[in-house]
Design a protein around this motif. Structure first.
Motif, PDB file in Angstrom:
ATOM      1  N   HIS A 189     -14.516   2.911  -1.123  1.00  0.00           N
ATOM      2  CA  HIS A 189     -13.601   1.990  -0.560  1.00  0.00           C
ATOM      3  C   HIS A 189     -13.193   1.990   0.765  1.00  0.00           C
ATOM      4  O   HIS A 189     -12.888   3.219   1.375  1.00  0.00           O
ATOM      5  CB  HIS A 189     -12.435   1.765  -1.452  1.00  0.00           C
ATOM      6  N   GLU A 190     -13.078   0.971   1.599  1.00  0.00           N
ATOM      7  CA  GLU A 190     -12.477   1.312   3.010  1.00  0.00           C
ATOM      8  C   GLU A 190     -11.259   1.484   2.977  1.00  0.00           C
ATOM      9  O   GLU A 190     -10.479   1.092   2.245  1.00  0.00           O
ATOM     10  CB  GLU A 190     -12.938  -0.126   3.567  1.00  0.00           C
ATOM     11  N   ASN A 191     -10.648   2.457   4.128  1.00  0.00           N
ATOM     12  CA  ASN A 191      -9.585   2.617   4.313  1.00  0.00           C
ATOM     13  C   ASN A 191      -8.721   1.436   5.064  1.00  0.00           C
ATOM     14  O   ASN A 191      -9.571   0.334   5.866  1.00  0.00           O
ATOM     15  CB  ASN A 191      -9.243   3.828   5.342  1.00  0.00           C
TER      16      ASN A 191
ATOM     17  N   TYR B 107       0.701  -1.304  -0.002  1.00  0.00           N
ATOM     18  CA  TYR B 107       0.122   0.007  -0.009  1.00  0.00           C
ATOM     19  C   TYR B 107       0.946   1.270   0.061  1.00  0.00           C
ATOM     20  O   TYR B 107       1.014   1.667   0.970  1.00  0.00           O
ATOM     21  CB  TYR B 107      -1.074   0.095   0.971  1.00  0.00           C
TER      22      TYR B 107
ATOM     23  N   PHE C 122      -7.555   4.758   1.076  1.00  0.00           N
ATOM     24  CA  PHE C 122      -7.663   4.011  -0.206  1.00  0.00           C
ATOM     25  C   PHE C 122      -8.204   5.002  -1.215  1.00  0.00           C
ATOM     26  O   PHE C 122      -7.811   5.104  -2.237  1.00  0.00           O
ATOM     27  CB  PHE C 122      -8.768   2.760   0.071  1.00  0.00           C
ATOM     28  N   ASN C 123      -9.405   5.915  -0.832  1.00  0.00           N
ATOM     29  CA  ASN C 123     -10.098   6.452  -1.675  1.00  0.00           C
ATOM     30  C   ASN C 123      -9.302   7.562  -2.443  1.00  0.00           C
ATOM     31  O   ASN C 123      -9.137   7.878  -3.582  1.00  0.00           O
ATOM     32  CB  ASN C 123     -11.346   7.030  -1.194  1.00  0.00           C
TER      33      ASN C 123
ATOM     34  N   GLN D 263      -9.491  -5.296   5.992  1.00  0.00           N
ATOM     35  CA  GLN D 263      -9.913  -4.396   5.125  1.00  0.00           C
ATOM     36  C   GLN D 263      -9.332  -5.064   3.509  1.00  0.00           C
ATOM     37  O   GLN D 263      -8.445  -5.567   3.434  1.00  0.00           O
ATOM     38  CB  GLN D 263      -9.550  -3.091   5.261  1.00  0.00           C
ATOM     39  N   ASP D 264      -9.972  -4.364   2.506  1.00  0.00           N
ATOM     40  CA  ASP D 264      -9.416  -4.449   1.348  1.00  0.00           C
ATOM     41  C   ASP D 264      -9.406  -5.920   1.056  1.00  0.00           C
ATOM     42  O   ASP D 264     -10.475  -6.773   1.170  1.00  0.00           O
ATOM     43  CB  ASP D 264      -8.018  -3.924   1.009  1.00  0.00           C
ATOM     44  N   GLN D 265      -8.338  -6.713   0.260  1.00  0.00           N
ATOM     45  CA  GLN D 265      -8.303  -8.044   0.101  1.00  0.00           C
ATOM     46  C   GLN D 265      -8.023  -9.001   1.275  1.00  0.00           C
ATOM     47  O   GLN D 265      -7.836 -10.286   1.196  1.00  0.00           O
ATOM     48  CB  GLN D 265      -7.317  -8.326  -0.906  1.00  0.00           C
TER      49      GLN D 265
ATOM     50  N   MET E 291     -10.360   6.791  -5.664  1.00  0.00           N
ATOM     51  CA  MET E 291     -11.527   5.998  -6.020  1.00  0.00           C
ATOM     52  C   MET E 291     -12.699   6.550  -4.789  1.00  0.00           C
ATOM     53  O   MET E 291     -12.327   7.345  -4.055  1.00  0.00           O
ATOM     54  CB  MET E 291     -11.446   4.472  -5.523  1.00  0.00           C
ATOM     55  N   THR E 292     -13.952   6.073  -4.874  1.00  0.00           N
ATOM     56  CA  THR E 292     -14.911   6.549  -4.000  1.00  0.00           C
ATOM     57  C   THR E 292     -15.351   5.035  -3.532  1.00  0.00           C
ATOM     58  O   THR E 292     -15.520   4.063  -4.106  1.00  0.00           O
ATOM     59  CB  THR E 292     -15.989   7.228  -4.561  1.00  0.00           C
TER      60      THR E 292
ATOM     61  N   ARG F 297      -5.755   6.175  -4.282  1.00  0.00           N
ATOM     62  CA  ARG F 297      -6.227   5.538  -5.649  1.00  0.00           C
ATOM     63  C   ARG F 297      -7.122   6.265  -6.380  1.00  0.00           C
ATOM     64  O   ARG F 297      -7.388   5.723  -7.565  1.00  0.00           O
ATOM     65  CB  ARG F 297      -6.586   4.047  -5.268  1.00  0.00           C
TER      66      ARG F 297
END
Lengths: 555, 169
Positions: free
Chosen positions: A436-438, A323, A427-428, A469-471, A433-434, A431
């Protein structure tokens, strides 16, 4: 025709000077090629395979130096560019060519060149293949030192955008903007003989860069000439070094800032203290609307005129770099602290061989942004955008990491590196984006090197990243066997065991053979989709599965 | 066609020059006080020089410089060699170089090459890349990447150069 003309000039210079100076010239260069095959692999998200099935990026530099004259060309052939690199760079030929005259206090370059003013806040033209960037200037550059301690630089040119195949003709495509820059640097102690041997050394610098681009926008009146200036100081006094650079840019509505007319600015402060066995470093940065390109409509890594250096630690281990932060040119304020200490040999903590410990902390927030009036939204197109209090830190946290690293030699045969990292990643914002979880993550690692004898070494890495979070969480194991001075064999498995949808293994194995300055690498494996960042510039890396061959050589 | 002809000619001329030894091109770098220094001013009074391109973020580079530092005193005593470490750290990590090398306790001569001008002029593709220069400042041996134990081979070469023996690469 143009190509041939330039080549002829190079040819005459090369051969001409060659003849004059009785074989005093030097010819040198390098070569680099990366070839990869692609297989469809839906488990990792490599759902489509390029039609070519195999892609290649290749570069070769040839340089000739003879006394004060040097000339060179770079051959490029990306057939077609590897996945994750711009497909526009598909030309074959010699886009990069230069001639430099360099004698005593003067240096003149015609052709393609790279230049950086100060820390690059208003001008940095450079090349870094790993992040797919080459924004060389095409034009003239001059450096001149009128007296000792003074260095003046001037550049005038257009920036390289792409080297493309256009209807079967390979063409160097430059950006629409014309770039003009001037930089001056004064070493105060060199100018005043009285100060020459003083302990405190002061260096001052200033630069100005202006770009011209025609306004063809139907709805706005855009500034065709945009100027930016920067001032810097460096003070060095024994163990302490202080440097500061401030840059300001005229209003410059661009695709990056949603075409607002606000001025931009950036401030960079560094202070370091070091003595044998101890190094400490503190840095602070504020950036406000400071994206600067020679084309106002350009995006991604195209036609960047400046680089706003990242203020976070440059991570190199795989999971620590998962990250990565990327500078937010539209506004950020951050700082970084770093301490490294070497516990001496034969001390309680140092043990027989000494122990290195380093601690690093960095944090980046938004800047304060206030609406300019009641009817204008913050950042609204075609307006002054917003106002910002320079000394206020915004409320939104963009990034934070805490890093601890212990480096310990346990015996003649065994060396261990342990690291721990605590991470917050917005994250948003990072990257773009909108929704998405931090990401909050803890990352631990052990890097263990065992010397079997003076030539054979086994190194293993054990890494784990814990996050909800994320993956989800990841683990990685790596083993590398090296036989000095020629061979490396390594294999690793990256395992996304915390992924709710699908627990995926990314296995890769590689062999490297090195002889002198030639390096051959053959690998097979799966590449995770992600982001690769170097300096302050990033590149998207798509998921892939396949064989890769990489050769580098220099002569 | 003409283009290729010219390149061929250039290459041929180039190969002819191969037999000659190569010096260091003139480029501007900075020392750790941020002062501009010309690369042609790098010298070691007729003794060999190890010119090592590295970066604070490059693990093998740091390993190599650490391994050499353990025996650097002996190397210097035996051969008079000097190690010149050129960091290609850019503006992001450049100000970290001085505290970093002091934190490690390394005693080399350090330079900064923040826009990779020197790196390019020496045709370095990736770091670490190590050059060995003889007493006249000519590159007589070079090596890229670092495997544990590579420093032993380097020291063998340094000893040969110090004795004035010829090196074949």
């Amino acid at each position: 025709m143009k190509h041939n003309f330039i080549f002829t000039i190079i040819f005459f210079v090369v051969t001409g000077t060659y003849a004059q100076t009785e074989n005093q010239g030097q010819f040198h260069g390098n070569f680099q090629t990366d070839i990869q095959t692609y297989y469809k692999d839906t488990t990792i998200g490599a759902n489509t395979v390029p039609a070519e099935k195999m892609l290649m990026n290749s570069y070769a530099n040839f340089n000739y130096t003879n006394g004060p004259i040097s000339a060179g060309v770079r051959f490029e052939a990306c057939l077609n560019p590897l996945e994750g690199f711009s497909k526009n760079n598909n030309g074959v030929g010699f886009p990069h060519k230069y001639i430099t005259y360099n004698k005593d206090d003067i240096e003149i370059t015609a052709g393609s060149f790279y230049e950086q003013f100060g820390s690059g806040l208003i001008l940095r033209s450079y090349e870094d293949k790993t992040v797919d960037i080459d924004n060389s200037l095409e034009g003239f550059s001059m450096k001149f030192s009128p007296v000792k301690g003074v260095l003046l630089k001037g550049v005038y040119g257009k920036q390289r955008s792409y080297f493309s195949d256009v209807n079967g003709n390979s063409q160097l495509i430059t950006g629409p903007g014309i770039v003009r820059g001037f930089d001056g640097e004064i070493n105060v102690n060199d100018i005043f003989p009285k100060l020459e041997n003083k302990r405190t050394q002061v260096i001052l610098g200033g630069s100005f860069v202006s770009k011209f681009q025609e306004d063809q926008n139907p709805s706005f009146v855009l500034p065709q000439n945009v100027g930016a200036w920067a001032g810097r100081i460096n003070i060095n006094s024994g163990k302490v070094n202080f440097s500061a650079e401030y840059a300001n840019k005229m209003n410059d509505p661009t695709a990056d800032n949603n075409y607002i007319y606000k001025n931009g600015e950036a401030l960079l402060l560094n202070i370091s203290y070091s003595k044998k066995g101890l190094g400490a470093y503190l840095s602070a940065k504020r950036v406000d609307n400071m994206s600067f390109r020679s084309n106002r409509d350009a995006t991604l890594n195209n036609l960047l005129l400046n680089v706003l250096p990242d203020i976070t630690k440059e991570q190199t281990y795989t999971l620590n770099a998962m990250y990565p932060y990327a500078t937010q040119p539209n506004g950020e304020v951050g700082f970084q602290a770093d301490v490294s200490y070497k516990f001496k040999k034969e001390s309680p903590v140092g043990g027989k061989y000494g122990t290195n410990i380093s601690l690093n902390f960095s944090r980046v927030n938004s800047i304060d942004k206030q609406a300019i009036n009641d009817t204008t939204a913050i950042g609204q197109k075609g307006t002054l955008g917003y106002s910002s209090d320079f000394f206020k830190i915004g409320n939104e946290l963009y990034y934070q990491d805490i890093n601890l690293e212990i480096n310990k030699k346990l015996s003649e045969k065994l060396v261990v590196v342990l690291t721990y990292m605590d991470l917050f990643y917005n994250f948003n914002i990072i990257r773009g984006m909108t929704g998405h979880e931090n990401v909050k993550a803890n990352i631990g690692l052990a890097d263990i090197t065992y010397h079997i004898n003076s030539k054979n070494t086994i190194r293993t890495e054990w890494q784990a990243l814990f996050t909800k979070q994320d993956q989800g969480s990841w683990a990685m194991g790596l083993a590398e066997y090296s036989i000095s001075p020629h061979w490396f064999f390594d294999a690793y498995d990256l395992y996304n065991y915390g992924n709710q949808d699908q627990k995926v293994h990314y296995f890769t194995a590689a062999t490297v053979y090195v002889r002198g300055t030639n390096r051959f690498q053959l690998s097979y494996g799966k590449q995770r989709a992600g982001i690769l960042c170097v300096g302050g510039v990033c590149r998207q890396v798509p998921a892939s599965n396949g064989f890769a061959i990489s050769v580098t050589s220099s002569f | 066609m003409r283009k290729y002809f010219i390149i061929t000619v250039m290459v041929l001329f180039g190969f002819e020059c191969f037999a000659q030894q190569k010096g260091i091109p003139m480029v501007e770098v900075k020392n750790l006080d941020n002062k501009t220094v010309k690369t042609t001013d790098i010298s070691n009074n007729g003794k060999p020089i190890i010119l090592d391109f590295w970066a604070t973020w490059c693990k093998p580079c740091v390993k190599e410089l650490t391994a050499i530092s353990e025996n650097y005193e002996t190397w210097q005593k035996e051969t008079g060699v000097k190690l010149v470490a050129v960091s290609i750290d850019d503006a992001r990590t450049m100000s970290k170089v001085a505290p970093f090398v002091n934190g490690k306790g390394w005693e080399y001569e350090f330079y900064l090459d923040p826009n990779s001008d020197f790196k390019r002029a020496m045709n370095v593709v990736n770091v670490p890349h190590t050059f060995l220069l003889d007493g006249k400042g000519n590159v007589v041996w070079q090596h890229t990447t670092y495997a544990d134990g590579d420093e032993n081979e380097l020291f063998e070469m340094v000893k040969k150069v110090a004795k004035g023996e010829e090196i074949k690469q």
